[in-house]
Design an enzyme around this catalytic site. Structure first.
Site, PDB file in Angstrom:
ATOM      1  N   HIS A 143       0.844  -1.197   0.000  1.00  0.00           N
ATOM      2  CA  HIS A 143       0.000   0.000   0.000  1.00  0.00           C
ATOM      3  C   HIS A 143       0.884   1.253   0.000  1.00  0.00           C
ATOM      4  CE1 HIS A 143       1.031   0.177   4.210  1.00  0.00           C
ATOM      5  NE2 HIS A 143       0.498  -1.009   4.424  1.00  0.00           N
ATOM      6  N   HIS A 150       3.908   1.384   2.478  1.00  0.00           N
ATOM      7  CA  HIS A 150       5.106   0.693   1.989  1.00  0.00           C
ATOM      8  C   HIS A 150       5.807   1.546   0.927  1.00  0.00           C
ATOM      9  CE1 HIS A 150       2.548  -3.026   2.930  1.00  0.00           C
ATOM     10  NE2 HIS A 150       3.598  -3.208   3.682  1.00  0.00           N
ATOM     11  N   CYS A 174       0.931 -10.408  19.942  1.00  0.00           N
ATOM     12  CA  CYS A 174       0.201  -9.827  18.806  1.00  0.00           C
ATOM     13  C   CYS A 174       0.696 -10.485  17.531  1.00  0.00           C
ATOM     14  CB  CYS A 174       0.415  -8.315  18.721  1.00  0.00           C
ATOM     15  SG  CYS A 174      -0.293  -7.621  17.197  1.00  0.00           S
ATOM     16  N   CYS A 190       2.037  -7.910  14.838  1.00  0.00           N
ATOM     17  CA  CYS A 190       3.432  -7.479  15.018  1.00  0.00           C
ATOM     18  C   CYS A 190       4.380  -8.662  15.088  1.00  0.00           C
ATOM     19  CB  CYS A 190       3.596  -6.694  16.313  1.00  0.00           C
ATOM     20  SG  CYS A 190       2.696  -5.148  16.370  1.00  0.00           S
ATOM     21  N   CYS A 220      -3.281  -4.262  20.920  1.00  0.00           N
ATOM     22  CA  CYS A 220      -2.005  -3.715  20.455  1.00  0.00           C
ATOM     23  C   CYS A 220      -2.260  -2.344  19.830  1.00  0.00           C
ATOM     24  CB  CYS A 220      -1.410  -4.665  19.429  1.00  0.00           C
ATOM     25  SG  CYS A 220      -0.105  -3.941  18.446  1.00  0.00           S
ATOM     26  N   HIS A 229      -2.295  -2.596  16.132  1.00  0.00           N
ATOM     27  CA  HIS A 229      -3.329  -3.457  15.554  1.00  0.00           C
ATOM     28  C   HIS A 229      -4.585  -3.496  16.421  1.00  0.00           C
ATOM     29  CE1 HIS A 229       0.473  -4.991  13.795  1.00  0.00           C
ATOM     30  NE2 HIS A 229      -0.262  -4.999  12.704  1.00  0.00           N
ATOM     31  N   LYS A 282      -4.936   7.256  10.396  1.00  0.00           N
ATOM     32  CA  LYS A 282      -4.221   6.133   9.803  1.00  0.00           C
ATOM     33  C   LYS A 282      -5.105   5.512   8.719  1.00  0.00           C
ATOM     34  CE  LYS A 282      -1.542   2.088  11.202  1.00  0.00           C
ATOM     35  NZ  LYS A 282      -1.082   1.233  12.286  1.00  0.00           N
ATOM     36  N   LYS A 326      -8.388  -0.159   5.679  1.00  0.00           N
ATOM     37  CA  LYS A 326      -9.260  -0.744   4.665  1.00  0.00           C
ATOM     38  C   LYS A 326     -10.702  -0.775   5.162  1.00  0.00           C
ATOM     39  CE  LYS A 326      -6.468  -3.749   1.780  1.00  0.00           C
ATOM     40  NZ  LYS A 326      -5.887  -5.083   1.709  1.00  0.00           N
TER      41      LYS A 326
END
Ligand code: ZN
Length: 504
Positions: free
Chosen positions: A18, A21, A128, A131, A145, A148, A295, A298
């Site tokens: 995405h 990255h 997690c 991670c 987390c 996440h 952030k 999706k």
């Protein structure tokens, strides 16, 4: 030629790449290209982290073996990076034999060099799977987390091999404070210093009975913890432990995201200290790409497809926008509106328009040949100033500042054309003055092609060749920036560098 060994984080083999990255990869590529321009012997490494447990699940869901799945993901990721013109020299995957060999060698070296550093213990904690890490209380918010919030933390208890991380706290603090091991930008360094000051815990570096991963040396029941495995990729790519690995090692720069600094600035250097291997010189941690201040997610419908973002205005435009607008230091926003605005103002009406009118005037008034007038114009003074500001920013990894400095010259040159009105000089028959203006514009385009190359490599190359310069000479163009050697070049009108959206 000084060597410059540069790496990016290696990505998990689940989900498609995405914009987050992409920011990291084009930022690192921009640095690699800049260092090559300056004459460094650059070695640029990118790759994939393929031993995450999520791979097993993703492979099953897709009816593939884990290896077939990671093969497919690696091909997908690399095709995106090639599309974005990443110029990496090596592509490492943690399922490769060369990596397994180095992981084993480094663990054995730790056991030899620092026999007390690896020990067997029992671990109990909240894990997690996003991670691939046990989380400390400070990393948990609302029972989840921080990285996440939609995943459940899994209570886990097992026998593991441990690494005595606590032993390295004081040395790491001293190395970071003295700048011998650089952590940048300062906001990330301060976070790491605080984390070290708060104290460390020894970490589990193996997992019990995992079928997917690297066997822990000397223990048939344990697999090397995926992070311990992944970090070593930077060393694997140098050929460690073979002689000559230090032709590349130590890494000059690790580029990573701000969410994984603990691994790169604490665990990784501690592993190397334990093995008696030199530390990387610098870790640079970039921020995240956000969608209107939040952030990207999706599920919230705010994830932007990387393919769509590349298709919008082409790969060069996306690279420029990410580095100029989102930035490579703190978090930054991505919106289609800003992308379109920047595209029009900086690229289509900015650099693109400057190139097309300058080259059109050279064609019209001088049959494309750059006149022999090495005079020092105000535009040349602005050009030298822009180059100096650009180099200072790029040396400090301030990529936004580098783009700003280059594009300041774009604005100055466009204004210069408006104020001087070369067409009026032509009409009045002021040939000598017209020669001087056209030569100054050619020198500005030369400087811009070089400075733009790390940001918009494809278009910079087109511009360079339109100036009548040899394609391969752009890489060595830096020495010409003081007094660009453009006299007598046969320029041509290029295709439109950055077409206006409605003409696409
Ligand atoms: Zn997590």
């Amino acid at each position: 030629m000084p060597k410059f060994y540069l790496t990016t984080a290696i990505d998990y083999s689940n989900g498609d790449p995405h914009l987050g990255h992409a920011l990291e990869k084009v930022g690192a590529d921009c640095i690699a290209r800049y260092r090559r321009l300056r004459g460094d012997d650059v070695h640029f490494l990118m790759g994939m982290d393929e031993h995450s447990q999520a791979v097993i699940q993703a492979a099953e869901e897709n009816g593939l073996s884990p290896q077939a799945w990671v093969d497919r993901m690696a091909a997908t990721f690399e095709s995106y990076w090639r599309r974005l013109e990443c110029s990496h020299d090596d592509w490492i995957r943690t399922t490769e034999p060369r990596h397994h060999r180095t992981v084993k060698a480094l663990l054995e070296q730790i056991a030899r060099q620092s026999p007390d550093d690896l020990f067997v213990g029992e671990y109990e904690g909240l894990y997690c799977f996003g991670c691939e890490e046990f989380k400390q209380p400070s990393q948990i918010a609302g029972g989840h987390c921080i990285e996440h919030p939609t995943l459940e933390l899994v209570p886990t208890r097992e026998r593991n091999h441990f690494f005595r991380l606590t032993r390295y706290r004081d040395r790491l603090l001293a190395l970071i404070r003295s700048g011998e091991f650089r952590v940048e930008p300062a906001i990330r360094r301060n976070e790491i210093v605080r984390l070290l000051e708060d104290g460390l815990q020894d970490i589990s570096v193996s997992r019990n009975r995992q079928s997917w991963g690297i066997p822990f040396p000397g223990d048939g029941e344990q697999t090397v913890y995926v992070w311990f495995d992944a970090l070593i990729n930077y060393l694997s790519a140098t050929g460690y432990p073979d002689g000559g690995y230090d032709r590349l090692w130590p890494a000059d720069l690790h580029v990573v995201g701000k969410g994984i600094t603990r691994f790169h600035c604490v665990i990784w250097p501690a592993m190397l200290l334990s093995a008696g291997v030199a530390l990387p010189r610098e870790v640079w941690a970039h921020g995240y790409v956000q969608w209107e201040g939040a952030k990207m997610s999706k599920s919230a419908g705010t994830a932007v497809s990387l393919g769509e973002a590349i298709d919008r205005h082409g790969p060069d435009a996306l690279r420029y926008f990410l580095l100029r607008e989102v930035g490579f230091e703190a978090d930054g926003n991505f919106t289609w509106e800003r992308f379109d605005e920047r595209y029009t103002s900086d690229l289509a009406d900015g650099l693109g328009n400057l190139a097309s009118r300058s080259l059109a005037m050279l064609a019209k008034y001088r049959e494309g040949v750059v006149p022999d007038v090495p005079a020092d114009t105000p535009l040349d003074q602005a050009g030298r100033k822009a180059v100096a500001a650009y180099a200072a920013a790029m040396d400090a990894l301030d990529l936004r500042g580098g783009a700003e400095a280059a594009w300041t010259l774009v604005g100055t040159a466009n204004l210069y054309i408006q104020q001087i009105a070369p067409w009026a000089l032509a009409k009045a028959g002021k040939e000598a003055e017209l020669d001087a203006v056209l030569a100054a514009l050619a020198r500005a385009l030369y400087r811009l092609a070089v400075m733009a190359a790390p940001f918009t490599p494809g278009k910079a190359q087109l511009l360079w060749q339109s100036l009548g310069l040899r394609a391969e000479a752009l890489g060595g163009g830096w020495p010409g920036l003081e007094q660009p050697p453009v006299t007598g070049l046969s320029t041509t009108k290029p295709e439109v560098l950055f077409p206006k959206p409605h003409t696409v």
